[in-house]
Design an enzyme around this catalytic site. Structure first.
Site, short mmCIF file in Angstrom:
data_model
loop_
_atom_site.label_atom_id
_atom_site.label_comp_id
_atom_site.label_asym_id
_atom_site.label_seq_id
_atom_site.Cartn_x
_atom_site.Cartn_y
_atom_site.Cartn_z
N ASP A 193 31.06 41.01 2.73
CA ASP A 193 30.77 42.47 2.30
C ASP A 193 30.38 42.15 3.73
OD1 ASP A 193 31.30 42.36 -0.11
OD2 ASP A 193 29.24 42.66 -0.58
N TRP A 197 36.08 38.93 -1.16
CA TRP A 197 34.85 38.60 -0.53
C TRP A 197 33.62 37.09 -0.25
CZ3 TRP A 197 31.58 36.86 -3.60
CH2 TRP A 197 31.25 37.15 -5.45
N GLY A 198 34.99 36.65 0.35
CA GLY A 198 34.90 35.13 1.38
C GLY A 198 36.11 34.44 1.82
N ASP A 237 37.22 43.38 -8.49
CA ASP A 237 35.89 42.05 -8.10
C ASP A 237 36.05 41.18 -8.43
OD1 ASP A 237 34.29 41.86 -5.96
OD2 ASP A 237 32.85 43.78 -5.97
#
Length: 440
Positions: free
Chosen positions: A216, A195-196, A151
């Site tokens: 997300d 996540w972008g 992450d």
């Protein structure tokens, strides 16, 4: 988020053909479909839930369908490392430790995945792996894990790391490669969670097996449509060893309708995204299990010959190359080992609609040939298509998924002489239909 047609076309042209880690590890179709604990349980996970879910995967037939992995997400550890700097399983929730857990999963026929972060801490404030990459990779391997989701929270200050996003993820990629070299064991399957909507799809294939391409996901149609819209511009980034990850499947969650669940699953599967179930299987309906285990859809996701994603051949409601997060591209196709074209038509409207396309709009269809039509949701053969196909009364936010197989030459005497009129000409240099038309 608005982009010009030229900008979006340029982005798509830049997307690489994935070449990541071409070493037999993580290659589709093996290890492509998995289950993850996060969306269903968040931080409320323990060894009992993991093993009970694994048993449900077996009893519901999902393991036989191809879901072969159990992944832990965030919150599995203690809040701090041990005195010698090693990550620790949470003693209350995983009292027997992870070697025992992964051994049981392996005995059940599953592989096991774990989660960490490229920053100081994970997104839920547990120890991250920054500056401990090799130590943590060794720990995960010693514990028996096969897969790592990595992450992007608690990023170190620039004057500490002096690296961009690529550099932070590269540190763990290097650690995994070095560990495999010295241990002689296969490298961890490496899944980036950036996540972008950045350029992760441009460089992710250089180091990882999959990479998140958007924020997300949420269990509603707006979120799913927005991710489909993004996927329409970057299909070239997916192949056997590297895959655009559209995020966890929300099939069966939230207020998604049955038709939306089918469309969501079809899109993720035909995009060749990793299929990570995010549903609490103890409360799932048989209808949802049937969606998740549709063998004809999974066969395309798991195609051992063709690893590429489907891509749009016409946007439909909008002009081609239009970015519209509410109304994404509607007409998609790609090659398949079982036929020249796997196609799907997505009704992005909130009301039923007929959906029509000319067969040769898809680059995988030959002009002058007829095609048998297999419906991958009704599991029925729907006759032969010549020149075009119409899906009638497709439900709101519904999908029609088809496998088209060559059925021989089209009948003689069909007019017009060319399926697409543009530049249709004779040997003596005259146009049959007076030039070009945009009509299909």
């Amino acid at each position: 988020m608005l982009f010009t047609t030229a900008t979006l076309a340029g982005f798509a042209a830049l997307a690489p053909s994935a070449f990541a880690l071409d070493n037999g590890v993580g290659r589709l179709p093996s290890n492509c479909v998995m289950i993850v604990a996060w969306n269903a349980f968040v931080c409320n996970i323990d060894d009992t839930i993991i093993l009970e879910t694994a048993s449900l995967m077996q009893s519901l037939g999902l393991q036989d369908a191809g879901y072969t992995q159990m992944n832990l997400d965030d919150c599995w550890g203690e809040k701090n490392r041990s005195a010698d700097g090693v990550l620790q399983a949470n003693a209350e929730r995983f009292p027997s430790g992870f070697i025992n857990l992964t051994s049981q999963l392996h005995d059940m026929g599953f592989k096991a995945g774990i989660y960490s972060d490229s920053g100081w801490r994970t997104c839920q404030d547990y120890p991250g792996s920054y500056s401990n990459e090799l130590l943590d990779a060794e720990t995960f391997q010693d514990w028996g894990f096969d897969y790592l989701k990595y992450d992007n929270c608690y990023i170190p200050f620039d004057d500490i790391i002096r690296e961009g996003t690529l550099g932070r993820f590269q540190r763990m990629a290097d650690a995994i490669a070095n560990l495999s070299s010295t241990s002689g064991q296969p490298p961890l399957i490496y899944s980036l969670c950036e996540w972008g909507w950045s350029q992760v799809w441009l460089w992710g294939a250089s180091m990882a097996n999959s990479w998140r391409v958007d924020n997300d996901i949420a269990a509603n149609w707006d979120s799913i449509a927005a991710i489909i819209n993004l996927a329409s511009f970057i299909p070239q980034a997916t192949n056997f060893y590297g895959r655009n990850d559209m995020d966890i499947l929300e099939v069966g969650n939230g207020d998604l309708t049955y038709e939306e669940n089918k469309s969501h699953f079809t899109a993720w599967a035909l995009f060749k995204s990793p299929l990570l179930i995010g549903t609490n299987l103890s409360a799932v309906s048989s209808e949802i299990v049937d969606v998740l285990s549709n063998p004809e859809i999974l066969a395309i996701n798991q195609d051992p010959v063709v690893g590429t994603s489907i891509s749009p051949f016409r946007w439909g409601l909008n002009p081609d190359w239009t970015s519209n997060s509410s109304f994404p591209a509607q007409y998609w196709s790609g090659p398949s080992q079982n036929g020249p074209c796997s196609c799907w038509s997505l009704n992005t409207l909130s009301e039923p609609a007929d959906m029509f396309f000319n067969l040769t709009e898809s680059p995988w269809i030959r002009a002058g040939r007829s095609y048998s039509v297999r419906d991958l949701w009704t599991h029925s053969d729907n006759g032969t298509a010549i020149r075009n196909f119409t899906a009638e009364v497709v439900p709101a936010h519904g999908v029609v998924a088809l496998l088209l197989q060559d059925a021989g030459d089209e009948p003689d005497g069909i007019d017009p002489l060319c399926a697409v009129y543009c530049q249709c000409g004779t040997e003596n240099g005259s146009y049959v239909y007076g030039g070009c038309t945009t009509e299909y």
